[in-house]
Design a protein around this motif. Structure first.
Motif, PDB file in Angstrom:
ATOM      1  N   ILE A  57     -25.106  34.465  32.219  1.00 22.22           N
ATOM      2  CA  ILE A  57     -23.711  34.055  32.370  1.00 22.22           C
ATOM      3  C   ILE A  57     -22.894  34.315  31.115  1.00 22.22           C
ATOM      4  O   ILE A  57     -21.684  34.329  31.159  1.00 22.22           O
ATOM      5  N   ALA A  58     -23.577  34.542  29.992  1.00 23.15           N
ATOM      6  CA  ALA A  58     -22.859  34.770  28.734  1.00 23.15           C
ATOM      7  C   ALA A  58     -22.037  36.050  28.768  1.00 23.15           C
ATOM      8  O   ALA A  58     -21.032  36.153  28.087  1.00 23.15           O
ATOM      9  N   GLY A  59     -22.453  37.020  29.542  1.00 20.25           N
ATOM     10  CA  GLY A  59     -21.776  38.307  29.544  1.00 20.25           C
ATOM     11  C   GLY A  59     -20.553  38.399  30.432  1.00 20.25           C
ATOM     12  O   GLY A  59     -19.819  39.375  30.377  1.00 20.25           O
ATOM     13  N   ARG A  60     -20.298  37.412  31.256  1.00 18.73           N
ATOM     14  CA  ARG A  60     -19.142  37.467  32.147  1.00 18.73           C
ATOM     15  C   ARG A  60     -17.870  37.133  31.391  1.00 18.73           C
ATOM     16  O   ARG A  60     -17.733  36.057  30.837  1.00 18.73           O
ATOM     17  N   LYS A  61     -16.927  38.044  31.410  1.00 19.11           N
ATOM     18  CA  LYS A  61     -15.695  37.840  30.664  1.00 19.11           C
ATOM     19  C   LYS A  61     -14.903  36.634  31.157  1.00 19.11           C
ATOM     20  O   LYS A  61     -14.225  35.969  30.387  1.00 19.11           O
ATOM     21  N   ASP A  62     -15.011  36.299  32.412  1.00 20.30           N
ATOM     22  CA  ASP A  62     -14.262  35.164  32.947  1.00 20.30           C
ATOM     23  C   ASP A  62     -15.034  33.845  32.854  1.00 20.30           C
ATOM     24  O   ASP A  62     -14.583  32.824  33.374  1.00 20.30           O
ATOM     25  N   SER A  63     -16.168  33.840  32.158  1.00 23.42           N
ATOM     26  CA  SER A  63     -16.974  32.627  32.072  1.00 23.42           C
ATOM     27  C   SER A  63     -16.402  31.639  31.060  1.00 23.42           C
ATOM     28  O   SER A  63     -15.664  31.997  30.145  1.00 23.42           O
ATOM     29  N   THR A  64     -16.772  30.392  31.226  1.00 21.08           N
ATOM     30  CA  THR A  64     -16.340  29.344  30.311  1.00 21.08           C
ATOM     31  C   THR A  64     -16.866  29.611  28.906  1.00 21.08           C
ATOM     32  O   THR A  64     -16.166  29.398  27.924  1.00 21.08           O
ATOM     33  N   LEU A  65     -18.116  30.066  28.807  1.00 23.85           N
ATOM     34  CA  LEU A  65     -18.697  30.344  27.494  1.00 23.85           C
ATOM     35  C   LEU A  65     -17.901  31.411  26.762  1.00 23.85           C
ATOM     36  O   LEU A  65     -17.561  31.255  25.592  1.00 23.85           O
ATOM     37  N   PHE A  66     -17.588  32.497  27.440  1.00 21.44           N
ATOM     38  CA  PHE A  66     -16.819  33.579  26.821  1.00 21.44           C
ATOM     39  C   PHE A  66     -15.479  33.042  26.328  1.00 21.44           C
ATOM     40  O   PHE A  66     -15.063  33.300  25.199  1.00 21.44           O
ATOM     41  N   SER A  67     -14.815  32.258  27.159  1.00 21.46           N
ATOM     42  CA  SER A  67     -13.513  31.694  26.794  1.00 21.46           C
ATOM     43  C   SER A  67     -13.637  30.744  25.617  1.00 21.46           C
ATOM     44  O   SER A  67     -12.780  30.716  24.736  1.00 21.46           O
TER      45      SER A  67
END
Length: 96
Positions: A57-67
């Motif tokens: 999930i870290a690689g998804r640009k729309d993820s909470t972590l990325f944000s």
């Protein structure tokens, strides 16, 4: 650091951060790593911004972590980002 070489780590990791602490580093680690990063790097609470993630999930640009990481970089402008995973990480191996 000097305390580590002298075998004098921070006393139980209980040093107090300044009220307006600004983290100098972001630590992005695997959810399975359950060691307090402040103890690993021998720093006070508030010196690090620690983010833990499970799987890809870290690689998804729309993820909470990325944000969250993006916000932290804009807000505090840390000098360092550490990606901490085990040496057999399939995710890191596929990224390399």
């Amino acid at each position: 650091n000097e305390r580590f070489v002298a075998l004098e780590p921070m006393a139980n990791g209980t040093a107090h951060a300044a009220p307006a602490a600004e983290p100098f580093a972001i630590i992005l680690g695997d959810a399975c790593q359950r060691v307090p990063m402040e103890k690993v790097f021998d720093v006070a609470p508030g010196d690090l911004l620690v983010q833990r993630v499970a799987g890809s999930i870290a690689g998804r640009k729309d993820s909470t972590l990325f944000s969250s990481v993006e916000y932290a970089i804009c807000r505090w402008k840390p000098k360092l980002m550490v990606v901490l995973v085990d040496s057999e990480s399939k995710i890191v191996r596929s990224a390399i």
